[in-house]
Design a protein around this motif. Structure first.
Motif, mmCIF file in Angstrom:
data_model
loop_
_atom_site.group_PDB
_atom_site.id
_atom_site.type_symbol
_atom_site.label_atom_id
_atom_site.label_comp_id
_atom_site.label_asym_id
_atom_site.label_seq_id
_atom_site.Cartn_x
_atom_site.Cartn_y
_atom_site.Cartn_z
ATOM 1 N N ILE A 6 -17.974 -2.287 -7.865
ATOM 2 C CA ILE A 6 -16.964 -1.447 -8.520
ATOM 3 C C ILE A 6 -15.866 -2.283 -9.155
ATOM 4 O O ILE A 6 -15.178 -1.843 -10.068
ATOM 5 C CB ILE A 6 -16.349 -0.452 -7.499
ATOM 6 N N ILE B 228 -9.364 5.519 -8.676
ATOM 7 C CA ILE B 228 -10.617 6.224 -8.399
ATOM 8 C C ILE B 228 -10.322 7.604 -7.812
ATOM 9 O O ILE B 228 -10.961 8.600 -8.169
ATOM 10 C CB ILE B 228 -11.502 5.398 -7.450
ATOM 11 N N LEU C 213 -13.584 8.233 -15.248
ATOM 12 C CA LEU C 213 -13.134 6.940 -14.746
ATOM 13 C C LEU C 213 -12.707 6.000 -15.868
ATOM 14 O O LEU C 213 -11.641 5.370 -15.773
ATOM 15 C CB LEU C 213 -14.217 6.305 -13.871
#
Length: 211
Positions: free
Chosen positions: A112, A148, A192
């Protein structure tokens, strides 16, 4: 690993990655401020093209300052990424920006962190020998987690409100399955990247001179 073979001046960088798992390409490019509209159109054209390739998981971009553009492409494996990088379509897309874009550096990342980390920079001295140089620090993990969450919370809430009237009698496993199937592409392709751009001044504030 295949490098971005577009218009290149300045520095380049790479990082090792494993053969399995998703891979994120972080590309730093520089563009004249007056070419902002052309650059935006060029980036969108590249993303639309990449979406047609198997293994594409998402893309996003963040601006820092007037000239610096940080672009991210994510693929499900090194093999699918390399098919995109070596494709005729991508080479033509890169050549179309020969007079527009200055390619500064490229890095490949797993995990990530690829959505948030600045590339680790490797500079070249006058003889062309790589020399280490500090890169801008990645945002703290708590900031990454916060961004997030900002994307995850409204997505979960909206899906709960929309699916609640029809999924009340569904088994828990089925409800979670449907929710995640809907939430994952929305988060990856739209929300995102959007919140990352929105919070970019907070994630990576400008460094002070001399810092």
């Amino acid at each position: 690993m295949t490098q971005d073979t577009g218009p290149t001046t300045g520095t380049t960088a790479t990082s090792d990655s494993t053969d399995g798992g998703p891979l994120t390409v972080a590309i730093h490019r520089r563009v004249r401020p007056e070419d902002e509209l052309l650059m935006t159109a060029w980036v969108h054209a590249g993303t639309s093209m990449a979406e047609r390739f198997d293994g594409f998981l998402g893309a996003g971009w963040v601006r820092s300052g007037e000239r610096d553009w940080h672009m991210l492409y994510r693929f499900e494996s090194r093999a699918t990424l390399e098919r995109w990088e070596r494709s005729t379509e991508r080479q033509r897309w890169l050549r179309s920006a020969a007079d527009l874009v200055e390619h500064h550096r490229t890095e490949y990342r797993t995990g990530i962190e690829g959505w948030f980390d600045e590339p680790t920079e490797r500079r070249l001295d006058e003889s062309g020998t790589p020399t280490s140089a500090p890169a801008p620090a990645a945002p703290p993990r708590w900031k990454q987690a916060s961004v997030i969450w900002v994307a995850f919370f409204p997505t979960s809430l909206a899906l709960a409100l929309l699916l609640g009237p029809v999924s009340g009698d569904w088994p828990v496993v089925l409800r979670v399955l449907v929710t995640t199937l809907l939430a994952t592409p929305w988060m990856t392709y739209v929300l995102l990247p959007f919140v990352t751009r929105l919070f970019s001044p907070w994630l990576t504030p400008p460094r002070r001179e001399g810092a």
